[in-house]
Write a protein that holds these residues in place. Structure first.
Motif, PDB file in Angstrom:
ATOM      1  N   PHE A  48      -7.732 -20.093   6.658  1.00 36.64           N
ATOM      2  CA  PHE A  48      -8.498 -19.317   5.676  1.00 36.64           C
ATOM      3  C   PHE A  48      -7.887 -17.939   5.472  1.00 36.64           C
ATOM      4  O   PHE A  48      -7.813 -17.429   4.343  1.00 36.64           O
ATOM      5  CB  PHE A  48      -9.950 -19.176   6.132  1.00 36.64           C
ATOM      6  N   ALA A  49      -7.463 -17.323   6.569  1.00 36.81           N
ATOM      7  CA  ALA A  49      -6.829 -16.011   6.464  1.00 36.81           C
ATOM      8  C   ALA A  49      -5.544 -16.099   5.647  1.00 36.81           C
ATOM      9  O   ALA A  49      -5.261 -15.227   4.812  1.00 36.81           O
ATOM     10  CB  ALA A  49      -6.540 -15.464   7.864  1.00 36.81           C
ATOM     11  N   ALA A  50      -4.757 -17.153   5.870  1.00 41.08           N
ATOM     12  CA  ALA A  50      -3.514 -17.332   5.117  1.00 41.08           C
ATOM     13  C   ALA A  50      -3.793 -17.504   3.631  1.00 41.08           C
ATOM     14  O   ALA A  50      -3.101 -16.924   2.770  1.00 41.08           O
ATOM     15  CB  ALA A  50      -2.751 -18.541   5.660  1.00 41.08           C
ATOM     16  N   VAL A  51      -4.800 -18.302   3.295  1.00 42.63           N
ATOM     17  CA  VAL A  51      -5.171 -18.503   1.893  1.00 42.63           C
ATOM     18  C   VAL A  51      -5.585 -17.174   1.256  1.00 42.63           C
ATOM     19  O   VAL A  51      -5.183 -16.861   0.126  1.00 42.63           O
ATOM     20  CB  VAL A  51      -6.312 -19.530   1.784  1.00 42.63           C
ATOM     21  N   ALA A  52      -6.374 -16.386   1.979  1.00 39.48           N
ATOM     22  CA  ALA A  52      -6.833 -15.104   1.447  1.00 39.48           C
ATOM     23  C   ALA A  52      -5.671 -14.149   1.186  1.00 39.48           C
ATOM     24  O   ALA A  52      -5.635 -13.462   0.161  1.00 39.48           O
ATOM     25  CB  ALA A  52      -7.830 -14.463   2.412  1.00 39.48           C
ATOM     26  N   VAL A  53      -4.717 -14.113   2.095  1.00 38.91           N
ATOM     27  CA  VAL A  53      -3.563 -13.226   1.932  1.00 38.91           C
ATOM     28  C   VAL A  53      -2.708 -13.657   0.738  1.00 38.91           C
ATOM     29  O   VAL A  53      -2.260 -12.827  -0.065  1.00 38.91           O
ATOM     30  CB  VAL A  53      -2.723 -13.183   3.228  1.00 38.91           C
ATOM     31  N   VAL A  54      -2.471 -14.964   0.593  1.00 35.66           N
ATOM     32  CA  VAL A  54      -1.698 -15.462  -0.547  1.00 35.66           C
ATOM     33  C   VAL A  54      -2.414 -15.134  -1.855  1.00 35.66           C
ATOM     34  O   VAL A  54      -1.785 -14.693  -2.838  1.00 35.66           O
ATOM     35  CB  VAL A  54      -1.474 -16.980  -0.423  1.00 35.66           C
ATOM     36  N   ALA A  55      -3.725 -15.326  -1.900  1.00 39.03           N
ATOM     37  CA  ALA A  55      -4.495 -15.010  -3.104  1.00 39.03           C
ATOM     38  C   ALA A  55      -4.432 -13.513  -3.413  1.00 39.03           C
ATOM     39  O   ALA A  55      -4.346 -13.115  -4.583  1.00 39.03           O
ATOM     40  CB  ALA A  55      -5.943 -15.452  -2.928  1.00 39.03           C
ATOM     41  N   PHE A  56      -4.472 -12.689  -2.380  1.00 38.05           N
ATOM     42  CA  PHE A  56      -4.388 -11.237  -2.573  1.00 38.05           C
ATOM     43  C   PHE A  56      -3.052 -10.857  -3.212  1.00 38.05           C
ATOM     44  O   PHE A  56      -3.004 -10.072  -4.169  1.00 38.05           O
ATOM     45  CB  PHE A  56      -4.550 -10.524  -1.235  1.00 38.05           C
ATOM     46  N   VAL A  57      -1.972 -11.414  -2.692  1.00 39.01           N
ATOM     47  CA  VAL A  57      -0.643 -11.092  -3.219  1.00 39.01           C
ATOM     48  C   VAL A  57      -0.493 -11.552  -4.664  1.00 39.01           C
ATOM     49  O   VAL A  57      -0.020 -10.803  -5.540  1.00 39.01           O
ATOM     50  CB  VAL A  57       0.451 -11.720  -2.332  1.00 39.01           C
ATOM     51  N   LEU A  58      -0.921 -12.774  -4.952  1.00 36.36           N
ATOM     52  CA  LEU A  58      -0.719 -13.339  -6.283  1.00 36.36           C
ATOM     53  C   LEU A  58      -1.702 -12.806  -7.328  1.00 36.36           C
ATOM     54  O   LEU A  58      -1.477 -12.995  -8.529  1.00 36.36           O
ATOM     55  CB  LEU A  58      -0.806 -14.863  -6.215  1.00 36.36           C
ATOM     56  N   SER A  59      -2.766 -12.176  -6.884  1.00 33.97           N
ATOM     57  CA  SER A  59      -3.739 -11.622  -7.836  1.00 33.97           C
ATOM     58  C   SER A  59      -3.421 -10.188  -8.218  1.00 33.97           C
ATOM     59  O   SER A  59      -4.151  -9.579  -9.014  1.00 33.97           O
ATOM     60  CB  SER A  59      -5.150 -11.692  -7.251  1.00 33.97           C
ATOM     61  N   ASP A  60      -2.358  -9.638  -7.677  1.00 33.19           N
ATOM     62  CA  ASP A  60      -1.971  -8.260  -7.997  1.00 33.19           C
ATOM     63  C   ASP A  60      -1.738  -8.121  -9.501  1.00 33.19           C
ATOM     64  O   ASP A  60      -0.974  -8.892 -10.098  1.00 33.19           O
ATOM     65  CB  ASP A  60      -0.695  -7.897  -7.242  1.00 33.19           C
ATOM     66  N   GLY A  61      -2.430  -7.179 -10.118  1.00 37.56           N
ATOM     67  CA  GLY A  61      -2.316  -6.967 -11.551  1.00 37.56           C
ATOM     68  C   GLY A  61      -3.271  -7.813 -12.368  1.00 37.56           C
ATOM     69  O   GLY A  61      -3.327  -7.664 -13.598  1.00 37.56           O
ATOM     70  N   HIS A  62      -4.029  -8.694 -11.713  1.00 39.48           N
ATOM     71  CA  HIS A  62      -4.972  -9.560 -12.429  1.00 39.48           C
ATOM     72  C   HIS A  62      -6.427  -9.297 -12.039  1.00 39.48           C
ATOM     73  O   HIS A  62      -7.327  -9.473 -12.854  1.00 39.48           O
ATOM     74  CB  HIS A  62      -4.643 -11.031 -12.161  1.00 39.48           C
ATOM     75  N   GLY A  63      -6.660  -8.911 -10.793  1.00 35.53           N
ATOM     76  CA  GLY A  63      -8.017  -8.675 -10.332  1.00 35.53           C
ATOM     77  C   GLY A  63      -8.258  -7.204 -10.002  1.00 35.53           C
ATOM     78  O   GLY A  63      -7.301  -6.433  -9.825  1.00 35.53           O
ATOM     79  N   ASP A  65      -8.728  -4.104  -7.901  1.00 31.19           N
ATOM     80  CA  ASP A  65      -8.127  -3.839  -6.594  1.00 31.19           C
ATOM     81  C   ASP A  65      -9.169  -3.722  -5.485  1.00 31.19           C
ATOM     82  O   ASP A  65      -8.942  -4.195  -4.360  1.00 31.19           O
ATOM     83  CB  ASP A  65      -7.285  -2.556  -6.648  1.00 31.19           C
ATOM     84  N   GLY A  66     -10.308  -3.100  -5.788  1.00 26.08           N
ATOM     85  CA  GLY A  66     -11.359  -2.962  -4.776  1.00 26.08           C
ATOM     86  C   GLY A  66     -11.907  -4.308  -4.357  1.00 26.08           C
ATOM     87  O   GLY A  66     -12.101  -4.581  -3.167  1.00 26.08           O
ATOM     88  N   ARG A  67     -12.139  -5.188  -5.327  1.00 22.43           N
ATOM     89  CA  ARG A  67     -12.667  -6.523  -5.032  1.00 22.43           C
ATOM     90  C   ARG A  67     -11.627  -7.352  -4.286  1.00 22.43           C
ATOM     91  O   ARG A  67     -11.949  -8.078  -3.351  1.00 22.43           O
ATOM     92  CB  ARG A  67     -13.094  -7.220  -6.321  1.00 22.43           C
ATOM     93  N   ARG A  68     -10.377  -7.261  -4.709  1.00 21.51           N
ATOM     94  CA  ARG A  68      -9.301  -7.995  -4.039  1.00 21.51           C
ATOM     95  C   ARG A  68      -9.221  -7.610  -2.564  1.00 21.51           C
ATOM     96  O   ARG A  68      -9.119  -8.471  -1.688  1.00 21.51           O
ATOM     97  CB  ARG A  68      -7.956  -7.695  -4.709  1.00 21.51           C
ATOM     98  N   LEU A  69      -9.239  -6.310  -2.322  1.00 20.82           N
ATOM     99  CA  LEU A  69      -9.111  -5.835  -0.949  1.00 20.82           C
ATOM    100  C   LEU A  69     -10.318  -6.228  -0.113  1.00 20.82           C
ATOM    101  O   LEU A  69     -10.186  -6.666   1.042  1.00 20.82           O
ATOM    102  CB  LEU A  69      -8.941  -4.314  -0.944  1.00 20.82           C
ATOM    103  N   LEU A  70     -11.509  -6.114  -0.695  1.00 18.39           N
ATOM    104  CA  LEU A  70     -12.735  -6.414   0.043  1.00 18.39           C
ATOM    105  C   LEU A  70     -12.797  -7.886   0.435  1.00 18.39           C
ATOM    106  O   LEU A  70     -13.065  -8.219   1.603  1.00 18.39           O
ATOM    107  CB  LEU A  70     -13.954  -6.039  -0.804  1.00 18.39           C
ATOM    108  N   VAL A  71     -12.575  -8.782  -0.512  1.00 22.54           N
ATOM    109  CA  VAL A  71     -12.721 -10.210  -0.211  1.00 22.54           C
ATOM    110  C   VAL A  71     -11.618 -10.676   0.735  1.00 22.54           C
ATOM    111  O   VAL A  71     -11.852 -11.532   1.600  1.00 22.54           O
ATOM    112  CB  VAL A  71     -12.739 -11.050  -1.513  1.00 22.54           C
ATOM    113  N   THR A  72     -10.430 -10.091   0.615  1.00 22.10           N
ATOM    114  CA  THR A  72      -9.337 -10.473   1.515  1.00 22.10           C
ATOM    115  C   THR A  72      -9.619  -9.993   2.933  1.00 22.10           C
ATOM    116  O   THR A  72      -9.483 -10.751   3.899  1.00 22.10           O
ATOM    117  CB  THR A  72      -8.003  -9.890   1.022  1.00 22.10           C
ATOM    118  N   ALA A  73     -10.016  -8.734   3.055  1.00 24.11           N
ATOM    119  CA  ALA A  73     -10.304  -8.184   4.381  1.00 24.11           C
ATOM    120  C   ALA A  73     -11.449  -8.935   5.043  1.00 24.11           C
ATOM    121  O   ALA A  73     -11.389  -9.256   6.245  1.00 24.11           O
ATOM    122  CB  ALA A  73     -10.646  -6.700   4.264  1.00 24.11           C
ATOM    123  N   ALA A  74     -12.491  -9.245   4.284  1.00 24.21           N
ATOM    124  CA  ALA A  74     -13.640  -9.951   4.844  1.00 24.21           C
ATOM    125  C   ALA A  74     -13.243 -11.335   5.350  1.00 24.21           C
ATOM    126  O   ALA A  74     -13.670 -11.759   6.439  1.00 24.21           O
ATOM    127  CB  ALA A  74     -14.739 -10.077   3.792  1.00 24.21           C
TER     128      ALA A  74
END
Length: 273
Positions: A48-63, A65-74
């Motif tokens: 799950f952590a790996a999936v979250a990190v990949v989603a964080f990287v690939l969502s750069d410029g699309h989502g 930033d606050g939401r991206r960081l929060l959901v990934t960290a959580a």
């Protein structure tokens, strides 16, 4: 509220599926080498952590930033805590009875059967359950009041799960409690505080993805599937089946909620186990 960029989300979904499969395949190789399939439980949170990190990287410029960081960290905090806890708990133990029983029924090669039914199936579940994480990461909507509620739900679940695990570990570490059933602390309010906390975590992560009706509908499968896994799948149901013959367990089950926390029912004097 703005919808995610679906043209960016689809490639992310493919990449996160690959990430989940990769983590479980590496785990499979380690498990086969060691002859111990219970290792897959440690990989559950890591995937799950790996999936979250990949989603964080690939969502750069699309989502947002606050939401991206929060959901990934959580997600990463929850996944790493769970993996570390399971790794510590299982250290020095042999095969998990669940996997031994499953593989004893293998219709053919046990290793290939384990790959299909345990590792690849868990990779698929990780990807499916993590849909809200990927949807939230790609949402351009800034954080708002609902996200404060979502974070509170996630935090309550994490605390409930971690405290329940800690209470059980301390109980088992005391030689005076050998052969007894844990019925104290959070375990007096629910027979599965760790599973309840786990479910709450994923309802919180799901709420972080509810920025549009489309994402709310698409992500709903996540907490529902997780709750089903914990209650009628491989969690509560199998554990209670193994515990059913333990002295005092029937009385404990009669006075204690099976999942949702509530004060214990009144009854005969409690059997401290």
């Amino acid at each position: 509220m703005s919808a995610p960029d679906w043209s960016a989300l689809v490639p992310c979904l493919l990449a996160t599926a690959a990430a989940a499969v990769a983590v479980l395949l590496v785990t499979f190789a380690v498990a086969v080498r060691r002859g111990l399939h219970r290792i897959v439980d440690v990989a559950w949170g890591l995937a799950f952590a790996a999936v979250a990190v990949v989603a964080f990287v690939l969502s750069d410029g699309h989502g947002d930033d606050g939401r991206r960081l929060l959901v990934t960290a959580a997600t990463v905090v929850w996944g790493l805590r769970l993996s570390l806890h399971i790794a510590h708990r299982s250290r020095g133990h042999g095969e998990d009875p669940r996997y031994a029983e499953l593989l004893d029924k293998a219709p053919g090669n046990r290793t290939r059967y384990a790959l299909r039914t345990v590792y690849l199936s868990q990779a698929g579940l990780v990807w499916l359950i993590s849909l809200p994480v990927q949807l939230a990461a790609h949402s351009p909507s800034p954080l708002g009041p609902l996200d404060a509620v979502a974070t509170a739900v996630w935090a309550a679940g994490l605390v409930f799960e971690a405290v329940g695990d800690r209470q059980l570990a301390r109980f088992k570490a005391d030689p005076a409690h050998r052969g007894r059933i844990m019925d104290r602390g959070l375990w007096a309010w629910t027979r599965h505080p760790n599973y309840f906390g786990d479910a709450l975590v994923w309802w919180g992560l799901y709420l972080l993805a509810c920025t549009t009706w489309q994402t709310a509908l698409a992500g709903l499968v996540s907490p529902v599937v997780m709750a089903l896994l914990l209650t009628v799948g491989s969690g509560k149901r199998l554990l209670e089946k193994r515990m059913a013959d333990r002295p005092g367990y029937a009385a404990y089950a009669a006075r204690t909620s099976g999942f949702l926390p509530r004060p214990p029912r009144r009854g005969p004097s409690r059997h401290r186990r």
